[in-house]
Write an enzyme that holds these catalytic residues in place. Structure first.
Site, short mmCIF file in Angstrom:
data_model
loop_
_atom_site.label_atom_id
_atom_site.label_comp_id
_atom_site.label_asym_id
_atom_site.label_seq_id
_atom_site.Cartn_x
_atom_site.Cartn_y
_atom_site.Cartn_z
N GLU A 210 1.15 -1.23 0.48
CA GLU A 210 0.11 0.01 -0.28
C GLU A 210 0.58 1.67 -0.03
O GLU A 210 2.20 1.41 0.57
CB GLU A 210 -0.98 -0.05 1.02
N LYS A 212 2.75 4.62 1.69
CA LYS A 212 2.49 4.87 2.90
C LYS A 212 2.77 6.70 2.17
O LYS A 212 3.48 7.31 2.00
CB LYS A 212 4.19 4.25 3.20
N ARG A 217 -1.02 10.00 10.70
CA ARG A 217 -2.03 9.12 11.74
C ARG A 217 -3.33 9.12 12.19
O ARG A 217 -3.18 10.14 13.19
CB ARG A 217 -1.06 7.80 12.51
N ARG A 232 -2.75 9.22 16.41
CA ARG A 232 -1.84 8.09 17.35
C ARG A 232 -1.79 7.58 18.87
O ARG A 232 -1.57 6.61 18.74
CB ARG A 232 -0.46 7.80 16.22
N GLU A 261 -4.77 7.05 7.74
CA GLU A 261 -3.63 8.44 7.58
C GLU A 261 -4.89 9.85 7.16
O GLU A 261 -5.02 9.53 6.44
CB GLU A 261 -2.49 8.41 6.41
N PHE A 296 -6.61 2.49 5.65
CA PHE A 296 -6.10 1.40 5.44
C PHE A 296 -6.30 -0.23 6.06
O PHE A 296 -6.24 -1.02 5.85
CB PHE A 296 -4.67 1.54 5.28
N LYS A 373 7.31 -0.79 6.71
CA LYS A 373 7.11 0.03 6.07
C LYS A 373 8.81 -0.06 4.83
O LYS A 373 9.69 0.06 5.61
CB LYS A 373 7.16 1.89 6.54
#
Length: 508
Positions: A210, A212, A217, A232, A261, A296, A373
């Site tokens: 996906e 980034k 967040r 977050r 995000e 996501f 990531k």
């Protein structure tokens, strides 16, 4: 219970590098608390009082003139009540009222207690009493299953309430803590990989690859038209992001918990710099820069908890719930397809990609190898330990940053502390130089001949080309070609990358 007992326990924890000894000291303290003392005491132990931020800074605390008592008289509840009064003080006369309340609290505290309370207020209590240690201590004190304690903390997002339930709750109450729409959940975290190919190999099977985003967040809870947006760190920012609330109200799903995000786009639809997003994210002003959400993951949909379901099933539910607001991605086990998608993400102006095992559950609050990531350069979130004064054109400005990595286990110093891994002044714009020259003296601890040494609380994202072995720094590793990408006001020092993660690069 007297506050001095909490201070004594934190001193015992800070004095040892043994995790077992830390757990024993904290468990003994927890066992001696009354039910109404548990939540505030746990908040003190992790320097996050239940009242949250109370609007008191370092300068306000340093300017207080009141003296201290010689013997302990303050209780845990005395301090909790004082912080509660400070938290609600607002409007005309609030500055004077806050100062009077602080001076009253100062005058009732011993020197040791006031030092402790000050660090709790500022959120920088460095004792090595990390949340993982405290969770083990809660389980030990309550005679409870450690996995049940951890899961309850993850699902409730509230360490203090988890401790209260474990210690004083009814039988089975701890195990009955479940997902609840409207109550934020600790987010799942990601490790790093050098490439999409490497990430696929680590995951070991089909994966979701996906975009980034270089954004912020968010966790969004929807119950009909009631929408709540959390950061977050689980702070409620619903009132700051009306455009996200409106976007979620327009989605197909009616009752859900979403993970995603947000970032801002320019006139051409390309992502704006991270600083633009964070400036808007942290502002209550009407938006000239609008935020757009992408999601996501989904943890609950219309009465069904999805936390323990495989990612593949969660993504199917996510498609039904958010439609076009889903984060762009593919599912593949082909490294060539993953690398092509990673190049597409970079071409679209994003940071890179996330690679996630399609068969894995959502591990709330944990960082594992099922989420990875991948960025084109290595980036790490480090903590500023000090800043040197510049020379030449930068004379009079704070410039060269001393960078530290987190050392949670105390392998190279005090547990819960930070290990210096390098310096850099590269990547600092004139705007950042002016900002840090104003900012760091506010959190100064002391000065040496060339540097201002500061409390380890400011997180900065640093790009590097790698690391090299070092005899200069105690962690045995130094950054190569470090440069500043930007400050991360959305992250706490406890979320910075560890010295272990940097040392792993040596083996590469």
């Amino acid at each position: 219970m007297l506050l001095s007992s909490v201070v004594d326990a934190t001193d015992s924890v800070a004095a040892t590098s043994s995790r077992l000894a830390k757990v024993d000291a904290l468990a003994a303290l927890l066992r001696s608390l009354d039910a109404d003392e548990v939540v505030p005491a746990v908040g003190f132990l992790v320097a996050r009082p239940r009242q949250g931020r109370i609007g008191v800074g370092w300068r306000s605390l340093r300017s207080l003139q009141a003296g201290h008592v010689g013997a302990p008289v303050l209780t845990i509840l005395d301090v909790d009540e004082a912080l509660a009064r400070l938290a609600v003080a607002e409007g005309p006369g609030s500055v004077a009222a806050r100062r009077a309340a602080l001076e009253s609290l100062t005058a009732r505290a011993t020197d040791r207690e006031w030092d402790f309370v000050s660090r709790v207020i500022l959120g920088e209590l460095r004792t090595g009493a990390l949340e993982g240690v405290l969770l083990d201590a809660i389980a030990r004190a309550a005679g409870a299953d450690a996995s049940a304690v951890r899961r309850a903390a993850m699902l409730s997002g509230d360490l203090g309430e988890t401790a209260r339930i474990a210690l004083f709750g009814e039988p089975g109450e701890l195990e009955s803590v479940t997902l609840m729409v409207g109550r934020p959940v600790l987010p799942m975290l990601a490790s790093t990989a050098g490439s999409a190919t490497e990430a696929l190999a680590t995951v070991g099977g089909p994966a979701s690859v996906e975009y980034k985003l270089d954004g912020a967040r968010i966790q969004v809870h929807r119950d009909g038209d009631d929408v709540r947006v959390y950061t977050r760190s689980l702070a409620d920012i619903t009132h700051r992001v009306p455009e996200i609330v409106d976007a979620v109200r327009g989605l197909p799903g009616r009752r859900m918990i979403l993970d995603g995000e947000t970032l801002s786009l320019d006139e051409d639809g390309a992502p704006r710099p991270f600083q633009d997003t964070m400036s808007r994210f942290g502002s209550e002003m009407s938006a000239t820069v609008a935020l757009r959400p992408w999601f996501f993951d989904i943890l609950h949909l219309d009465g069904r908890d999805l936390l323990d379901e495989p990612l593949g099933e969660r993504l199917d539910a996510l498609d039904r719930a958010v439609g076009a607001a889903r984060m762009p991605g593919i599912v593949t086990d082909d490294p060539r397809a993953a690398e092509r998608f990673a190049r597409d993400a970079l071409a679209a102006g994003h940071e890179g990609v996330m690679v996630k095992g399609i068969d894995d559950a959502y591990a709330a609050g944990r960082r594992g190898k099922s989420w990875l990531k991948v960025k084109p350069v290595l980036t790490f979130d480090l903590v500023v330990l000090g800043v040197e004064w510049g020379s030449g054109r930068r004379r009079g400005m704070l410039s060269n940053l001393h960078l530290g990595a987190r050392d949670p286990d105390g392998a190279f110093g005090d547990a819960g502390g930070f290990v210096m891994v390098g310096k850099t002044f590269k990547g600092l714009t004139d705007e950042l130089l002016r900002w840090q020259t104003a900012h760091f003296p506010q959190i100064e601890t002391h000065r040496s001949e060339y540097a201002v040494h500061v409390r380890p609380e400011t997180v900065v994202e640093i790009a590097i080309d790698g690391v090299q072995r070092s005899t200069r720094y105690p962690g045995g590793v130094a950054l190569r070609f470090a440069r500043v990408k930007g400050y991360r006001p959305d992250k706490r020092a406890a979320e910075a990358d560890t010295i272990a993660s940097l040392r792993e690069l040596l083996r590469g």
